[in-house]
Design a protein around this motif. Structure first.
Motif: not given
Length: 585
Positions: A253-265, A294-296, A298-306, A321-324
């Motif tokens: 989950n920390l890695a997922i949050v890191e990807a969301l905040i950095k907006r990269r893999n 990082y592939d978030w 939602p307007l294009e139907g691409r989501y991520m999950s914890y 959950l949202a980018g940034g």
């Protein structure tokens, strides 16, 4: 949509009379943040008058307003044109190209002193004091003995402040209920080989430390303080789907949050996705993953999950959950300390804290809500050009940012013990953490976390490995970040009073030394770390402020007056001399 600012507010509006319609997307969960009596100092008051006010009733029952604009940091009052006519631009560090869901474009602040009339007067009058005599009266042995004494732990390893808060002092109990309703320090700074903090009983406290490249300028140790940042996600992010503590779940989950905040893999150890039923690497199947992709969109139907219990709560919309953006319940602590050094002269963190700062995300705001807040701020500046922002909060419950975060701080009293910050002392933190364009969901450090190829995968504390040897960070276009700061500013801090950095990186003509930059590219410690001599001098300069308890007039450690590089009152409607804004890619 990016909103441009034309007044020196440059900060998110907060709850209160000055901004309409923010209640729905701001506030705290259960925090006591009611207001207190306002006392206006006609000042500048004498130090004796200020310290005389620190009695049992004053600290938590009044707002002391030396200036209502105290949320604007002292760096903003820098004279950008030097006495030699050279223009310096440290302003781009905070005011440059934003990225949604930050919707403010404050790049114009680089080129004009866009203060309101009500914020033009510089509240940070400590900057103009000459502390030469006071610093000379403190011996080297005295200051180093002082900074090497912990004011966080007692002799038995207990957290002093946490013990005090068990039986909260009457003058700290803002709402009079006999309990402390704010943050109770619970990090033991006992980090293992993965950066996880361990309690005296050997359990995980939930806090995890990370290495990062410090934000530009003031935050560098060479300018007066060592510090760290440690984070913790809400309990659900630390548990499996059955509600049991699970460090593997927490790591992911920390890695997922890191990807969301950095907006990269973000790289992760080889992980069996079938255990979590989440396609972490977004390859369309459940198998072995070595990165969180990082592939978030939602307007294009691409989501991520914890994963784990947080995955369940995401489905129930109890967390988001949202980018940034960080999920609700994310916490940060930031210890600001004196500068210590070992027998070899190598710089390290002191055991003594100057401050302990705390932040928690209590409410979720969507991109649309955040954009609306920015537009409300713009309208406020247009309709009421002389009205300053209003920040709701108290020293016990914390200060509301207006965009879902609550911030709180503790600072040294005259005896060197940590005490809650007063209302005005806390405004100093709210300004930077509530609306400049160069934060990510109000945070500075975690977006700058070191990657998986760093020591311990970037998860470590500065007591485990210091700043020396970390490569210089680059922007996405390949520009060396610290190098650009030196070129734009011509010094190592906004106030241009760091002779060590100037001597290291500039020749007698003010031209940068190529060999110094080359060394910096491979080792940021060459720039960021002071000599032991400078460390002792800056420690003494700050100790003078502690003795005075004059934080509301500024807490920047310096010895000589900064009148040559700082405005007492910036000129109205005058350009800074910067002809073209620096745009961070």
């Amino acid at each position: 949509m990016i909103v441009s600012y034309f007044f020196k507010v440059g900060l998110w509006a907060s709850l209160g009379v000055s901004v309409a319609g923010l209640t729905a997307c701001s506030g705290t969960s259960g925090s006591k943040t009611q207001d207190v009596e306002i006392i206006t100092l006609d000042g500048p008051q004498t130090v004796q008058q200020v310290t005389a006010m620190f009695d049992d009733d004053w600290l938590l029952n009044t707002k002391v307003h030396h200036r209502a604009s105290s949320y604007i940091p002292s760096q903003c009052y820098t004279r950008t044109e030097g006495q030699n006519g050279k223009v310096h631009n440290p302003c781009f560090t905070c005011h440059s190209t934003p990225k949604a869901p930050t919707y403010i474009d404050d790049t114009s602040f680089q080129m004009a002193y866009e203060f309101r009339d009500t914020s033009r007067k510089n509240p940070w009058i400590n900057l103009f004091k000459d502390r030469t005599e006071a610093v000379a009266n403190i011996s080297d042995d005295t200051i180093m003995e002082y900074v090497r004494q912990s004011n966080y732990f007692d002799e038995d390893g207990r957290i002093i402040l946490a013990e005090t808060l068990k039986d909260v002092p009457k003058n700290w109990d803002f709402n009079g209920d006999g309990e402390w309703n704010g943050y109770r320090p619970d990090c033991y700074f006992n980090f293992d080989s993965e950066g996880f903090d361990r309690t005296p009983s050997g359990e995980d406290s939930g806090w995890r430390s990370f290495g990062y490249t410090p934000f530009l300028g003031t935050f560098w140790p060479t300018n007066g303080s060592t510090d760290d940042v440690i984070m913790r996600l809400a309990p659900a992010f630390r548990k499996d789907e059955n509600g049991a503590w699970d460090r593997d779940v927490y790591r992911l989950n920390l890695a997922i949050v890191e990807a969301l905040i950095k907006r990269r893999n973000v790289s992760i150890p080889p992980t069996d996705e079938t255990l979590y039923q989440v396609d972490l690497n977004k390859d369309g199947e459940l198998g072995q993953a070595t990165e969180v992709v990082y592939d978030w969109a939602p307007l294009e139907g691409r989501y991520m999950s914890y994963v784990g219990q947080a995955k369940q709560q995401l489905a129930q919309k109890k967390v988001h959950l949202a980018g940034g953006l960080y999920p609700e319940g994310t916490e940060f602590i930031h210890s600001v300390r004196y500068i210590d050094f070992d027998e070899n002269g190598d710089i390290r963190m002191s055991p003594r804290f100057k401050e302990l700062r705390y932040g928690i995300k209590t409410n979720w705001n969507t991109y649309t809500q955040l954009r609306n807040v920015a537009m409300e701020e713009l309208k406020e500046a247009h309709d009421f050009p002389d009205r300053l922002r209003y920040v709701q909060g108290s020293p016990e419950g914390g200060m509301l940012s207006g965009v879902g975060w609550t911030y709180q701080g503790f600072i040294e009293d005259q005896n060197g013990d940590l005490r809650p910050q007063s209302y005005e002392e806390s405004l100093n933190c709210i300004g930077c953490h509530a609306g400049i364009s160069q934060t990510t969901d109000t945070s500075f450090a975690f977006p700058r976390k070191l990657d998986a190829d760093a020591f311990q995968g970037g998860w470590y504390h500065w007591t485990q490995k210091g700043l020396s040897g970390i490569p210089e960070p680059k922007w996405s276009d390949g520009t060396y970040e610290y190098t650009q700061y030196l070129l734009e500013n011509g010094s190592g801090n906004e106030f241009r009073n760091n002779p060590e950095v100037i001597a290291k990186f500039f020749d007698e003509k003010g031209e940068v030394k190529p060999e110094a930059l080359e060394r910096l590219h491979g080792d940021i410690g060459y720039l960021l770390l002071p000599s032991p001599e400078r460390a002792k001098a800056l420690n003494k300069a700050y100790k003078v402020i502690v003795d005075e308890q004059s934080y509301i007039y500024g807490r920047t450690p310096h010895i000589k007056s900064l009148k040559d590089t700082v405005w007492l009152e910036p000129p109205a409607d005058e350009p800074t001399g910067v002809k073209e804004a620096v745009l961070i890619p």
